[in-house]
Design a protein around this motif. Structure first.
Motif, PDB file in Angstrom:
ATOM      1  N   ASP A 135       4.809  27.490  12.644  1.00 31.52           N
ATOM      2  CA  ASP A 135       5.697  26.653  13.450  1.00 31.52           C
ATOM      3  C   ASP A 135       7.005  26.439  12.692  1.00 31.52           C
ATOM      4  OD1 ASP A 135       3.906  25.030  11.687  1.00 31.52           O
ATOM      5  OD2 ASP A 135       5.271  23.431  12.296  1.00 31.52           O
ATOM      6  N   ALA A 136       8.050  26.102  13.432  1.00 27.30           N
ATOM      7  CA  ALA A 136       9.387  26.004  12.854  1.00 27.30           C
ATOM      8  C   ALA A 136       9.479  24.963  11.744  1.00 27.30           C
ATOM      9  CB  ALA A 136      10.402  25.691  13.953  1.00 27.30           C
ATOM     10  N   GLU A 179      10.425  26.028   8.004  1.00 27.83           N
ATOM     11  CA  GLU A 179      11.678  25.520   7.449  1.00 27.83           C
ATOM     12  C   GLU A 179      11.430  24.763   6.146  1.00 27.83           C
ATOM     13  OE1 GLU A 179      14.360  24.913  11.524  1.00 27.83           O
ATOM     14  OE2 GLU A 179      13.168  23.248  10.739  1.00 27.83           O
ATOM     15  N   GLU A 224       7.605  36.088  12.479  1.00 27.13           N
ATOM     16  CA  GLU A 224       8.847  36.857  12.513  1.00 27.13           C
ATOM     17  C   GLU A 224       9.812  36.305  13.564  1.00 27.13           C
ATOM     18  OE1 GLU A 224       7.187  41.245  11.058  1.00 27.13           O
ATOM     19  OE2 GLU A 224       7.246  40.740  13.210  1.00 27.13           O
ATOM     20  N   GLU A 225       9.277  35.962  14.734  1.00 24.49           N
ATOM     21  CA  GLU A 225      10.109  35.431  15.818  1.00 24.49           C
ATOM     22  C   GLU A 225      10.726  34.085  15.443  1.00 24.49           C
ATOM     23  OE1 GLU A 225       9.741  34.133  20.539  1.00 24.49           O
ATOM     24  OE2 GLU A 225       8.069  35.125  19.542  1.00 24.49           O
ATOM     25  N   VAL A 226       9.901  33.195  14.867  1.00 22.18           N
ATOM     26  CA  VAL A 226      10.395  31.874  14.460  1.00 22.18           C
ATOM     27  C   VAL A 226      11.463  32.011  13.379  1.00 22.18           C
ATOM     28  CG1 VAL A 226       9.765  29.675  13.387  1.00 22.18           C
ATOM     29  CG2 VAL A 226       8.271  30.684  15.114  1.00 22.18           C
ATOM     30  N   CYS A 227      11.233  32.913  12.447  1.00 25.10           N
ATOM     31  CA  CYS A 227      12.211  33.125  11.379  1.00 25.10           C
ATOM     32  C   CYS A 227      13.545  33.624  11.946  1.00 25.10           C
ATOM     33  CB  CYS A 227      11.671  34.115  10.349  1.00 25.10           C
ATOM     34  SG  CYS A 227      10.384  33.438   9.278  1.00 25.10           S
ATOM     35  N   ARG A 228      13.479  34.528  12.903  1.00 27.68           N
ATOM     36  CA  ARG A 228      14.705  35.035  13.526  1.00 27.68           C
ATOM     37  C   ARG A 228      15.468  33.914  14.231  1.00 27.68           C
ATOM     38  NH1 ARG A 228      11.631  39.582  14.964  1.00 27.68           N
ATOM     39  NH2 ARG A 228      11.190  38.644  17.011  1.00 27.68           N
ATOM     40  N   GLU A 229      14.723  33.086  14.978  1.00 27.01           N
ATOM     41  CA  GLU A 229      15.342  32.018  15.766  1.00 27.01           C
ATOM     42  C   GLU A 229      15.994  30.944  14.894  1.00 27.01           C
ATOM     43  OE1 GLU A 229      12.260  30.536  18.254  1.00 27.01           O
ATOM     44  OE2 GLU A 229      12.345  32.217  19.671  1.00 27.01           O
ATOM     45  N   HIS A 230      15.463  30.749  13.693  1.00 30.81           N
ATOM     46  CA  HIS A 230      15.926  29.634  12.849  1.00 30.81           C
ATOM     47  C   HIS A 230      16.664  30.102  11.591  1.00 30.81           C
ATOM     48  CE1 HIS A 230      13.865  26.416  15.120  1.00 30.81           C
ATOM     49  NE2 HIS A 230      13.018  27.378  15.439  1.00 30.81           N
ATOM     50  N   GLY A 231      16.974  31.371  11.515  1.00 27.30           N
ATOM     51  CA  GLY A 231      17.754  31.863  10.389  1.00 27.30           C
ATOM     52  C   GLY A 231      17.034  31.790   9.062  1.00 27.30           C
TER      53      GLY A 231
END
Length: 301
Positions: free
Chosen positions: A27-28, A32, A55-62
């Motif tokens: 989770d984000a 983070e 991978e998707e969460v990392c992309r969305e949150h830089g």
């Protein structure tokens, strides 16, 4: 002495990176916080979770995914089992809960076959609050694990509170046993047990601590209230380092009030296991999770 939660991060950094195993870390908020802990030089993180989601969460949150080792697993309970196994095998120094529910996380920790929880041990949750309305960091127990601690468990909790306060640089922690009233009420368990714990503290049976009880919450935290109520001879009233609550309900309400009503920040961990375990709420902020990681790293060997 550590006065602010940010200083826990600074002290933990001095110990070098600890290997962090994150159960279902996808989770984000968790990612983070773990990424921030990585950038702060606190951890070498391994995430147990679904790689595609991470991978998707990392992309969305830089978030730089290269900061993480990833063990690809879709099932949350298997993630907990694998993370616990890594800690038991000495492949990780600290365990952390991700998106998995507290119930499943605790089940993994308490599994006798897993070997993380020692036989006849006492598992308890310790948290630290930094509030604008209190003059120093406040350590408390137990807001998450033991619903109704018995007397022996309270003795153990005092030890955990003292150990945590020691990490903050408090050599002789002042511990308040919270009850409805500062007067000893024979029919109220928290009152009589608070008095017994205070006497044991006086006689050195609980280690290098100063224990007073029973104390109502207002008397414990505010010296002017203690003076108004004519509570005499207490070096704890108005200046505790730690609060021992009588049960989970009262502790949890106070814990959540410190953030939502008082604008406080928190750090928390589970004690009684072979290594420190980070246990935060899925709704906690990334900052609270970072502080909790730092606290666990500071406590880790």
């Amino acid at each position: 002495m550590i006065q602010h939660l940010t200083e826990i991060v600074e002290e933990a950094r001095k110990k070098g990176r600890k290997r962090l195993a994150v159960a279902y870390g996808q989770d984000a908020h968790t990612l983070e916080a773990v990424y921030e802990a990585y950038k702060e030089g606190l951890v070498e993180p391994t995430l147990y979770g679904e790689k595609a989601v991470i991978e998707e969460v990392c992309r969305e949150h830089g978030i730089d995914i290269n900061a993480f080792n990833i063990v690809d697993e879709k099932n949350d309970m298997k993630c907990v089992q694998q993370a616990v196994a890594a800690v038991v095998a000495s492949n990780a120094d600290v365990l952390m809960k991700g998106l998995v529910s507290t119930d499943k996380y605790m089940r993994g920790i308490l599994n006798k076959e897993a070997g993380l929880f020692p036989p006849k041990g006492v598992l308890s949750h310790v948290s630290i609050s930094e509030m604008p309305c209190y003059h120093k960091l406040l350590v408390m127990s137990d807001v998450a694990v033991i619903p109704q601690p018995d007397f022996k468990q309270k003795m153990k909790q005092i030890g955990y509170l003292a150990q945590t306060a020691n990490l903050l640089g408090v050599e002789t922690p002042k511990i308040a046993c919270i009850a409805p009233s500062e007067q000893v009420l024979p029919n109220v368990v928290s009152s009589t047990e608070g008095a017994l714990l205070a006497k044991m503290g006086d006689r050195g049976q609980l280690g290098n601590v100063i224990v007073d009880g029973p104390l109502s919450l207002d008397v414990a935290l505010f010296k002017e209230v203690a003076e108004h109520k004519k509570v005499k001879g207490s070096s704890v009233a108005g200046d505790p380092d730690c609060l021992l609550f009588p049960n989970l309900e009262s502790a949890n309400v106070f814990f959540k009030s410190t953030t939502h009503l008082c604008g406080g920040e928190l750090a928390a961990m589970v004690m009684g296991t072979k290594v420190p375990c980070v246990l935060t709420s899925r709704g906690d902020s990334s900052k609270t999770k970072l502080y909790s990681i730092a606290l666990a790293c500071l406590a880790a060997k």
